[in-house]
Scaffold this active site. Sequence first.
Site, PDB file in Angstrom:
ATOM      1  N   ARG A  12       0.812  -1.216   0.000  1.00 47.00           N
ATOM      2  CA  ARG A  12       0.000   0.000   0.000  1.00 47.00           C
ATOM      3  C   ARG A  12       0.849   1.273   0.000  1.00 47.00           C
ATOM      4  NH1 ARG A  12      -5.026   0.507   1.842  1.00 47.00           N
ATOM      5  NH2 ARG A  12      -4.401   2.081   3.372  1.00 47.00           N
ATOM      6  N   CYS A  33      13.161  33.216  21.253  1.00 45.01           N
ATOM      7  CA  CYS A  33      13.003  31.812  21.662  1.00 45.01           C
ATOM      8  C   CYS A  33      13.037  31.696  23.182  1.00 45.01           C
ATOM      9  CB  CYS A  33      14.101  30.950  21.048  1.00 45.01           C
ATOM     10  SG  CYS A  33      14.130  29.251  21.688  1.00 45.01           S
ATOM     11  N   CYS A  92      16.333  29.621  24.421  1.00 47.72           N
ATOM     12  CA  CYS A  92      17.714  30.043  24.207  1.00 47.72           C
ATOM     13  C   CYS A  92      18.296  30.688  25.471  1.00 47.72           C
ATOM     14  CB  CYS A  92      17.793  31.027  23.041  1.00 47.72           C
ATOM     15  SG  CYS A  92      17.712  30.254  21.406  1.00 47.72           S
ATOM     16  N   ASN A 149       8.245  23.627  33.476  1.00 50.42           N
ATOM     17  CA  ASN A 149       7.484  24.113  32.329  1.00 50.42           C
ATOM     18  C   ASN A 149       6.596  25.289  32.733  1.00 50.42           C
ATOM     19  OD1 ASN A 149       5.787  24.378  30.031  1.00 50.42           O
ATOM     20  ND2 ASN A 149       6.101  22.223  29.538  1.00 50.42           N
ATOM     21  N   ASP A 150       6.642  26.362  31.945  1.00 54.50           N
ATOM     22  CA  ASP A 150       5.838  27.549  32.237  1.00 54.50           C
ATOM     23  C   ASP A 150       4.364  27.356  31.893  1.00 54.50           C
ATOM     24  OD1 ASP A 150       8.078  29.130  33.069  1.00 54.50           O
ATOM     25  OD2 ASP A 150       8.645  29.310  30.963  1.00 54.50           O
ATOM     26  N   HIS A 182      20.357  26.916  19.236  1.00 60.15           N
ATOM     27  CA  HIS A 182      18.984  26.781  18.768  1.00 60.15           C
ATOM     28  C   HIS A 182      18.880  25.831  17.575  1.00 60.15           C
ATOM     29  CE1 HIS A 182      14.838  28.338  18.325  1.00 60.15           C
ATOM     30  NE2 HIS A 182      15.044  28.303  17.021  1.00 60.15           N
ATOM     31  N   ASN A 208       9.075  15.449  21.216  1.00 59.88           N
ATOM     32  CA  ASN A 208       8.330  15.631  19.972  1.00 59.88           C
ATOM     33  C   ASN A 208       9.219  16.446  19.041  1.00 59.88           C
ATOM     34  OD1 ASN A 208       6.056  14.418  21.180  1.00 59.88           O
ATOM     35  ND2 ASN A 208       5.401  16.383  22.010  1.00 59.88           N
ATOM     36  N   GLY A 213       3.587  18.713  15.499  1.00 60.39           N
ATOM     37  CA  GLY A 213       3.049  19.821  16.264  1.00 60.39           C
ATOM     38  C   GLY A 213       4.059  20.657  17.020  1.00 60.39           C
ATOM     39  N   SER A 222       6.469  23.678  17.388  1.00 59.78           N
ATOM     40  CA  SER A 222       6.663  24.996  16.784  1.00 59.78           C
ATOM     41  C   SER A 222       8.050  25.565  17.068  1.00 59.78           C
ATOM     42  CB  SER A 222       5.602  25.976  17.299  1.00 59.78           C
ATOM     43  OG  SER A 222       5.672  26.085  18.713  1.00 59.78           O
ATOM     44  N   HIS A 239      14.256  24.475  18.833  1.00 55.79           N
ATOM     45  CA  HIS A 239      15.350  24.383  19.806  1.00 55.79           C
ATOM     46  C   HIS A 239      15.349  22.978  20.407  1.00 55.79           C
ATOM     47  CE1 HIS A 239      18.174  26.676  22.552  1.00 55.79           C
ATOM     48  NE2 HIS A 239      18.150  25.465  23.062  1.00 55.79           N
ATOM     49  N   HIS A 248      15.004  20.012  22.523  1.00 53.83           N
ATOM     50  CA  HIS A 248      14.528  19.836  23.887  1.00 53.83           C
ATOM     51  C   HIS A 248      13.573  18.660  23.976  1.00 53.83           C
ATOM     52  CE1 HIS A 248      11.065  21.956  22.162  1.00 53.83           C
ATOM     53  NE2 HIS A 248      10.352  21.544  23.206  1.00 53.83           N
ATOM     54  N   GLN A 253      10.578  16.846  27.061  1.00 52.04           N
ATOM     55  CA  GLN A 253       9.747  17.192  28.209  1.00 52.04           C
ATOM     56  C   GLN A 253       9.676  16.027  29.194  1.00 52.04           C
ATOM     57  OE1 GLN A 253       6.070  19.513  27.379  1.00 52.04           O
ATOM     58  NE2 GLN A 253       6.553  19.161  25.222  1.00 52.04           N
ATOM     59  N   HIS A 263      10.428   4.405  27.801  1.00 52.05           N
ATOM     60  CA  HIS A 263       9.561   3.472  28.519  1.00 52.05           C
ATOM     61  C   HIS A 263      10.308   3.011  29.770  1.00 52.05           C
ATOM     62  CE1 HIS A 263       6.368   2.412  25.343  1.00 52.05           C
ATOM     63  NE2 HIS A 263       7.003   3.502  24.941  1.00 52.05           N
ATOM     64  N   HIS A 288      13.389   0.747  27.689  1.00 55.48           N
ATOM     65  CA  HIS A 288      13.809   0.948  26.306  1.00 55.48           C
ATOM     66  C   HIS A 288      13.246   2.275  25.824  1.00 55.48           C
ATOM     67  CE1 HIS A 288       9.833  -0.900  25.963  1.00 55.48           C
ATOM     68  NE2 HIS A 288       9.730  -0.380  24.749  1.00 55.48           N
ATOM     69  N   LYS A 319       1.795   9.149   7.883  1.00 56.35           N
ATOM     70  CA  LYS A 319       0.996   7.964   8.167  1.00 56.35           C
ATOM     71  C   LYS A 319      -0.253   8.455   8.892  1.00 56.35           C
ATOM     72  CE  LYS A 319      -0.769   4.104   9.555  1.00 56.35           C
ATOM     73  NZ  LYS A 319      -1.673   3.365   8.670  1.00 56.35           N
ATOM     74  N   GLU A 336      -7.393   2.137  12.316  1.00 58.36           N
ATOM     75  CA  GLU A 336      -6.784   2.497  13.595  1.00 58.36           C
ATOM     76  C   GLU A 336      -7.795   3.131  14.553  1.00 58.36           C
ATOM     77  OE1 GLU A 336      -3.702   2.535  10.369  1.00 58.36           O
ATOM     78  OE2 GLU A 336      -5.634   3.568  10.641  1.00 58.36           O
TER      79      GLU A 336
END
Length: 348
Positions: free
Chosen positions: A21, A45, A48, A70-71, A108, A148, A154, A156, A159, A161, A163, A276, A291, A305, A311
Amino acid sequence: MTWEQRWHPLREEWVIVAAHRNSRPWAGETVEGGAKAVPDYVASCPLCPGNVRVSGARNPDYRGVYVFDNDMPCVGPDAPRELERPAGFYRNAAAEGIARVVCYAPRHDLTLAELRRDQVVALLETWQAQYRELGGRPEVEHVLMFENKGEVVGVSNPHPHCQIYATNFVFKTIANEAAVARRFWDDHRRTMMEEIVAAEESDGRRIIARRGSALAFVPYFARYAYETFVTPRRPCASLADLSAAEVDDFAAVLHEVVIRFDNLWRAPFPYVMALHQAPTDGRTHDGFHFHIEFHPPLRKPNLLKYLAGPEIGGGSFLSDTAPEEKAAELRAVSPILYKHEAERTTHG
């Protein structure tokens, strides 16, 4: 053509593999590909060095890994405990926790693949320290670390990093994995990941990188194209359990994986990376094997995808690619970052 179901033992669900496919005609939406020019410092940023964040706090002039609360957290220590009771049989609870940001480096414009090896080791050591500190708090039941990367997932701010969410609950994927791992351990006195590693090494076609105590592979049951696991050979409940020598091996394999990702299309490669690690809820988690999982959203340089009928509607993942083919593509590219190879050629 291939129509095959493969069992995902960690998730206890079937993955439908229909690799033919991936070459089907596509008239839908595509995403912009290619590398974009990114400066090494951006005055606006919030990550930075020296810049003011949304909270009003100013970053120090940091030179290595930098961690801060985190702010704009999705969980917090001051989450309201007195909540409006929902109607009927619905339930709710306070989402308590600590959310942190980990900047990999002051520049950055550097991705994880572009860091030096010693910087990757320093990052892993920071993750170890954060897991020990946050997981040691009585109110924290789980420490989720993730990155991410890329606009298509998603992000933006490029830099480099990741979380950390240290929460008063265990995220469902990890809770399910812990339960599966415990049952397997009770039956076999061996971790499921040890069996997975043995099967992958016996087959050999899906191995991407290995060094000493660590290896990386596209799993037999991969759901996403280029999905990759990085794991220590020795069963460890968390990254914090790795010795200094094992951290060095793990850093080398992790670094090679993200370099191969970027080399695949000679551009920053998007992904969701999740560590994990065993919950820190005070329970025993025999059989849990730490892992890292990479879930890249692209199946071609400009094609996502998409999660659709099988799904979302059916609950079974449909893979448009064969893990063996994707692993072969990653093995075929150089383990030296393409930007560095170009620099060598220019200055050679």
